[in-house]
Design an enzyme around this catalytic site. Structure first.
Site, PDB file in Angstrom:
ATOM      1  N   GLY A   1       1.405 -14.915  13.826  1.00 21.17           N
ATOM      2  CA  GLY A   1       1.209 -16.307  14.239  1.00 21.17           C
ATOM      3  C   GLY A   1      -0.158 -16.574  14.844  1.00 21.17           C
TER       4      GLY A   1
ATOM      5  CG  ASP B   1      -1.897  -1.134   1.241  1.00 19.81           C
ATOM      6  OD1 ASP B   1      -2.523  -1.375   0.194  1.00 19.81           O
ATOM      7  OD2 ASP B   1      -2.060  -1.786   2.292  1.00 19.81           O
TER       8      ASP B   1
ATOM      9  CE  LYS C   1     -11.071  -5.166   2.186  1.00 24.17           C
ATOM     10  NZ  LYS C   1      -9.773  -4.562   1.813  1.00 24.17           N
TER      11      LYS C   1
HETATM   12  P1  XMP Z   1      -1.581  -3.374   7.427  1.00 24.59           P
HETATM   13  O1  XMP Z   1      -0.683  -2.268   7.021  1.00 24.59           O
HETATM   14  O2  XMP Z   1      -2.636  -2.980   8.420  1.00 24.59           O
HETATM   15  O3  XMP Z   1      -2.330  -3.745   6.049  1.00 24.59           O
HETATM   16  O4  XMP Z   1      -0.850  -4.635   7.835  1.00 24.59           O
HETATM   17  C1  XMP Z   1      -3.416  -4.631   6.018  1.00 24.59           C
HETATM   18  C2  XMP Z   1      -3.914  -4.755   4.639  1.00 24.59           C
HETATM   19  O5  XMP Z   1      -5.050  -5.589   4.650  1.00 24.59           O
HETATM   20  C3  XMP Z   1      -6.192  -4.857   4.221  1.00 24.59           C
HETATM   21  N1  XMP Z   1      -7.234  -5.130   5.191  1.00 24.59           N
HETATM   22  C4  XMP Z   1      -8.264  -5.900   4.950  1.00 24.59           C
HETATM   23  N2  XMP Z   1      -8.595  -6.526   3.856  1.00 24.59           N
HETATM   24  N3  XMP Z   1     -10.465  -7.414   4.998  1.00 24.59           N
HETATM   25  C5  XMP Z   1      -9.722  -7.283   3.876  1.00 24.59           C
HETATM   26  O6  XMP Z   1     -10.072  -7.880   2.831  1.00 24.59           O
HETATM   27  C6  XMP Z   1     -10.160  -6.790   6.138  1.00 24.59           C
HETATM   28  O7  XMP Z   1     -10.824  -6.952   7.145  1.00 24.59           O
HETATM   29  C7  XMP Z   1      -9.008  -5.982   6.110  1.00 24.59           C
HETATM   30  N4  XMP Z   1      -8.405  -5.265   7.055  1.00 24.59           N
HETATM   31  C8  XMP Z   1      -7.297  -4.746   6.456  1.00 24.59           C
HETATM   32  C9  XMP Z   1      -5.849  -3.405   4.160  1.00 24.59           C
HETATM   33  O8  XMP Z   1      -6.493  -2.800   3.070  1.00 24.59           O
HETATM   34  C10 XMP Z   1      -4.348  -3.463   3.981  1.00 24.59           C
HETATM   35  O9  XMP Z   1      -4.011  -3.555   2.599  1.00 24.59           O
END
Ligand code: XMP
Length: 226
Positions: free
Chosen positions: A184, A7, A66
């Site tokens: 984990g 991201d 999504k």
């Molecule tokens: P971070 O930086 O928080 O990034 O480790 C997490 C990544 O996952 C995505 N994200 C989600 N994607 N359902 C999803 O499909 C979720 O509940 C969810 N929560 C976080 C977020 O967009 C980022 O890319």
């Protein structure tokens, strides 16, 4: 196993940023895939993504838009994502089977794209609507041949539920590190992959951060087997 969430921060050139991070962690034994999301694609389109995905070679390449639309529209988006080099895409399951998930699943099957359904999310608001229907959404998506599910590392009870309902599907769990879950935790609850973004990409040394997270994952799984 780790799926790396790429991201890019808004002020950066997303292609350079992603390729630079990827070059530092590529080849790590814990790295199973990469995920690119909506913000950078909205800002810069899809063309820059192709070179990043080429660098990712045989890793899983997940488009995290999504998707939540009618089938005909999701098929168009899926087609564009596949042309850019993605081999998996995340969809919202709440749009339902008829005229939406069924059409996306038909297209994906005939083009070899893996579909991954969001059936619970990592933020607290997921309980308000989505989590009330997790079981039905898993059953519907399984019957349509979905490859995997997204369930949150921040609430491992939801991972356990999905694993029980879908013993052989893949489970991808975001929420590790920046959102509070420990590396984990999700794997111990039954997930196949932990999606990790900022804890690696914003670390001063992403490779070292990946080493540390992979080691924590290994220890968590080892304690499960004891
Ligand atoms: P971070 O930086 O928080 O990034 O480790 C997490 C990544 O996952 C995505 N994200 C989600 N994607 N359902 C999803 O499909 C979720 O509940 C969810 N929560 C976080 C977020 O967009 C980022 O890319």
């Amino acid at each position: 196993m780790i799926v790396l969430a790429l991201d890019p921060p808004p002020s950066t050139d997303p292609e350079r940023w992603c390729r630079s991070i990827l070059s530092r962690v590529f080849g790590h034994p814990a790295l199973a895939g990469v995920k690119i999301g909506l913000p950078a694609i909205v800002a810069r389109g899809l063309s820059w993504v192709q070179s990043v995905l080429r660098d990712a070679r045989d890793l899983l390449k997940v488009a995290d838009l999504k998707l939540a639309d009618v089938g005909a529209i999701m098929r168009i988006v899926l087609e564009n994502l596949a042309s850019a080099g993605f081999d998996a895409a995340i969809l919202h399951a709440f749009v339902g089977r008829e005229g939406a998930l069924d059409e996306a699943a038909d297209w994906a099957k005939s083009h070899g794209v893996k579909l991954i359904a969001v059936v619970s999310m990592s933020h607290p608001g997921s309980r308000q609507f989505i989590d009330r229907h997790t079981s039905e959404m898993v059953e519907t998506c399984l019957s349509l041949g979905f490859w995997g599910f997204v369930a949150p590392a921040t609430r491992v009870d939801m991972i356990k539920l999905v694993r029980k309902l879908a013993p052989s599907a893949k489970i991808l769990s975001p929420g590790v590190g920046a959102q509070g879950a420990r590396p984990g935790d999700a794997l111990r609850a039954g997930a196949d992959y932990e999606i990790v973004g900022r804890a690696i990409t914003r670390a001063p040394d992403p490779r070292e951060a990946m080493n540390r997270i992979a080691e924590e994952q290994r220890r968590a799984l080892e304690s499960l087997n004891r």
